[in-house]
Write an enzyme that holds these catalytic residues in place. Structure first.
Site, PDB file in Angstrom:
ATOM      1  N   LEU A  44      11.506   1.403   6.626  1.00  0.00           N
ATOM      2  CA  LEU A  44      10.869   1.899   5.412  1.00  0.00           C
ATOM      3  C   LEU A  44      11.599   3.173   4.974  1.00  0.00           C
ATOM      4  O   LEU A  44      11.919   4.023   5.810  1.00  0.00           O
ATOM      5  CB  LEU A  44       9.392   2.220   5.679  1.00  0.00           C
ATOM      6  CG  LEU A  44       8.629   2.602   4.416  1.00  0.00           C
ATOM      7  CD1 LEU A  44       8.399   1.384   3.522  1.00  0.00           C
ATOM      8  CD2 LEU A  44       7.299   3.254   4.738  1.00  0.00           C
ATOM      9  N   TYR A 100       0.832  -1.198   0.000  1.00  0.00           N
ATOM     10  CA  TYR A 100       0.000   0.000   0.000  1.00  0.00           C
ATOM     11  C   TYR A 100       0.864   1.243   0.000  1.00  0.00           C
ATOM     12  O   TYR A 100       2.087   1.174   0.172  1.00  0.00           O
ATOM     13  CB  TYR A 100      -0.954  -0.001   1.204  1.00  0.00           C
ATOM     14  CG  TYR A 100      -0.317   0.369   2.518  1.00  0.00           C
ATOM     15  CD1 TYR A 100       0.578  -0.481   3.153  1.00  0.00           C
ATOM     16  CD2 TYR A 100      -0.603   1.590   3.135  1.00  0.00           C
ATOM     17  CE1 TYR A 100       1.161  -0.135   4.363  1.00  0.00           C
ATOM     18  CE2 TYR A 100      -0.025   1.944   4.347  1.00  0.00           C
ATOM     19  CZ  TYR A 100       0.861   1.072   4.953  1.00  0.00           C
ATOM     20  OH  TYR A 100       1.439   1.426   6.142  1.00  0.00           O
ATOM     21  N   LYS A 107       6.596  -1.771   1.614  1.00  0.00           N
ATOM     22  CA  LYS A 107       5.459  -1.231   2.376  1.00  0.00           C
ATOM     23  C   LYS A 107       4.275  -2.179   2.246  1.00  0.00           C
ATOM     24  O   LYS A 107       3.398  -1.991   1.392  1.00  0.00           O
ATOM     25  CB  LYS A 107       5.126   0.187   1.877  1.00  0.00           C
ATOM     26  CG  LYS A 107       4.253   0.987   2.836  1.00  0.00           C
ATOM     27  CD  LYS A 107       4.241   2.448   2.442  1.00  0.00           C
ATOM     28  CE  LYS A 107       3.184   3.261   3.152  1.00  0.00           C
ATOM     29  NZ  LYS A 107       3.380   3.421   4.588  1.00  0.00           N
ATOM     30  N   ARG A 153      -6.925 -20.965  -1.900  1.00  0.00           N
ATOM     31  CA  ARG A 153      -5.886 -20.774  -0.889  1.00  0.00           C
ATOM     32  C   ARG A 153      -4.691 -21.702  -1.094  1.00  0.00           C
ATOM     33  O   ARG A 153      -4.814 -22.928  -1.036  1.00  0.00           O
ATOM     34  CB  ARG A 153      -6.469 -20.981   0.512  1.00  0.00           C
ATOM     35  CG  ARG A 153      -5.539 -20.496   1.617  1.00  0.00           C
ATOM     36  CD  ARG A 153      -6.105 -20.801   3.004  1.00  0.00           C
ATOM     37  NE  ARG A 153      -5.278 -20.230   4.062  1.00  0.00           N
ATOM     38  CZ  ARG A 153      -4.088 -20.711   4.433  1.00  0.00           C
ATOM     39  NH1 ARG A 153      -3.590 -21.773   3.840  1.00  0.00           N
ATOM     40  NH2 ARG A 153      -3.396 -20.133   5.396  1.00  0.00           N
ATOM     41  N   GLU A 161      13.008   2.832  13.701  1.00  0.00           N
ATOM     42  CA  GLU A 161      12.053   3.841  13.225  1.00  0.00           C
ATOM     43  C   GLU A 161      10.832   3.791  14.127  1.00  0.00           C
ATOM     44  O   GLU A 161      10.758   2.963  15.052  1.00  0.00           O
ATOM     45  CB  GLU A 161      11.664   3.571  11.761  1.00  0.00           C
ATOM     46  CG  GLU A 161      11.010   2.211  11.547  1.00  0.00           C
ATOM     47  CD  GLU A 161      10.701   1.914  10.082  1.00  0.00           C
ATOM     48  OE1 GLU A 161      10.514   2.851   9.292  1.00  0.00           O
ATOM     49  OE2 GLU A 161      10.635   0.705   9.747  1.00  0.00           O
TER      50      GLU A 161
HETATM   51  C1  LIG Z   1       7.210   1.831   9.373  1.00  0.00           C
HETATM   52  C2  LIG Z   1       7.145   3.154   8.710  1.00  0.00           C
HETATM   53  N1  LIG Z   1       8.239   3.913   8.645  1.00  0.00           N
HETATM   54  C3  LIG Z   1       8.229   5.127   8.067  1.00  0.00           C
HETATM   55  C4  LIG Z   1       7.065   5.652   7.529  1.00  0.00           C
HETATM   56  C5  LIG Z   1       7.081   7.032   6.923  1.00  0.00           C
HETATM   57  O1  LIG Z   1       7.081   6.955   5.530  1.00  0.00           O
HETATM   58  P1  LIG Z   1       6.478   8.130   4.636  1.00  0.00           P
HETATM   59  O2  LIG Z   1       7.214   9.369   5.010  1.00  0.00           O
HETATM   60  O3  LIG Z   1       6.755   7.694   3.261  1.00  0.00           O
HETATM   61  O4  LIG Z   1       5.017   8.208   4.978  1.00  0.00           O
HETATM   62  C6  LIG Z   1       5.873   4.893   7.559  1.00  0.00           C
HETATM   63  C7  LIG Z   1       4.662   5.419   6.958  1.00  0.00           C
HETATM   64  O5  LIG Z   1       3.630   4.816   6.946  1.00  0.00           O
HETATM   65  C8  LIG Z   1       5.921   3.615   8.163  1.00  0.00           C
HETATM   66  O6  LIG Z   1       4.810   2.856   8.229  1.00  0.00           O
END
Ligand SMILES: Cc1ncc(COP(=O)(O)O)c(C=O)c1O
Length: 282
Positions: free
Chosen positions: A204, A33, A147, A100, A179
């Site tokens: 991410l 997503y 993501k 499945r 993070e």
């Molecule tokens: C685990 C994680 N880290 C960092 C981010 C921040 O990413 P972005 O700045 O692209 O929204 C998100 C955003 O949903 C996230 O879920």
């Protein structure tokens, strides 16, 4: 008035928006997503979000359900149909429905779903006060650079933070902060350096992180992309997190340690203001 949700070519009232119980997103979290912010009916940093969506699909060998320009055209329709002046657009892509079986189906058609959330983003009362975070063990899988909708550890971390009287959680692994539950984590050291974890499969690659680093560089602020420990964060001059939904969010307390005098720091406030200016300019 109910929202209009996009499901595989149709714009439907949310009560009528449905996908199969055999959808692999439901069965295996076999889905990715993105979320883009909307301010003044304009998408914020959207090409970067669409590029990351494409990368997430590629990494999982998913067939894209639509091209970047097609997805953007649907986003524009969603802004129109939902009268979305300020808020978020979620884009969910699944590998599709199939009997499945763990093996990837050969003939499944990928699903594309989009929905909106109206939300005040630019005038955020929480950002004025800053938030408290607690650290939690990072129990997520090893490909956090993709993501995916496998967000249960993030949901558990957020709930643990709320249960502890805080607002959010920062994931810690091997003694360092990776993070936040849904954002990238930053600290500002006493000699004014902005520190955030270097990129890798552990986090991410935030789109807002990248934009904020560029804005900081323009301001001649020094940036260090390296890991930092919770203990270093407790002693930091200030801290903040970044995400597409909260932009730059000042952090004023970490595991009960109050940073500075417990109010948003000047670097976080400056970067938030610069980011908002950029977002509003479109
Ligand atoms: C685990 C994680 N880290 C960092 C981010 C921040 O990413 P972005 O700045 O692209 O929204 C998100 C955003 O949903 C996230 O879920």
């Amino acid at each position: 008035m109910s929202r209009i949700v996009y499901v595989n070519g149709e714009y439907l009232p949310e009560e009528d928006a449905k996908i199969s119980v055999f959808d692999r997103g439901f069965l295996f979290a076999d889905a990715v997503y993105e979320v883009s912010a909307v301010i003044g009916r304009k998408l914020v940093d959207n090409p970067a979000h669409l590029a990351r969506l494409e990368r997430s699909m590629n990494e999982l060998k998913m067939t894209p359900p639509a091209s970047g320009p097609e997805i953007e055209a649907i986003q524009m329709q969603m802004i129109e149909k939902n009268d979305l002046d300020e808020g978020l657009i979620y884009m969910q892509v699944t590998r599709g429905a199939a009997d499945r079986d763990f093996a990837f189906p050969k003939d499944a058609t990928p699903s594309l779903v989009m929905f909106t959330q109206k939300k005040p983003l630019s005038d955020n009362t929480v950002a004025k006060k800053g938030i408290a975070v607690v650290t939690v063990p990072d129990i997520r899988w090893k490909r956090r650079d993709i993501k995916t909708v496998g967000l249960l550890p993030a949901s558990m971390a957020k709930q643990a933070a709320l249960d502890a009287g805080a607002n959010d959680a920062w994931f810690v692994e091997d003694g360092v902060v990776n993070e936040g539950s849904s954002n990238n984590a930053f600290i500002v050291t006493h000699d004014g350096k902005i520190v955030t974890r270097h990129l890798g499969t552990e986090i991410l690659h935030g789109i807002t992180r990248k934009a904020v680093i560029a804005l900081a560089a323009q301001e001649n602020l020094e940036i260090e992309e390296r890991a930092f420990t919770p203990e270093e964060a407790y002693e930091a001059r200030e801290a903040f997190s970044t995400s597409a939904s909260a932009f730059v969010m000042p952090v004023v307390k970490i595991d009960g340690h109050v940073l500075g005098n417990g109010v948003p720091g000047p670097v976080a406030e400056k970067l938030r203001a610069l980011y908002l200016e950029m977002a509003k300019a479109g």
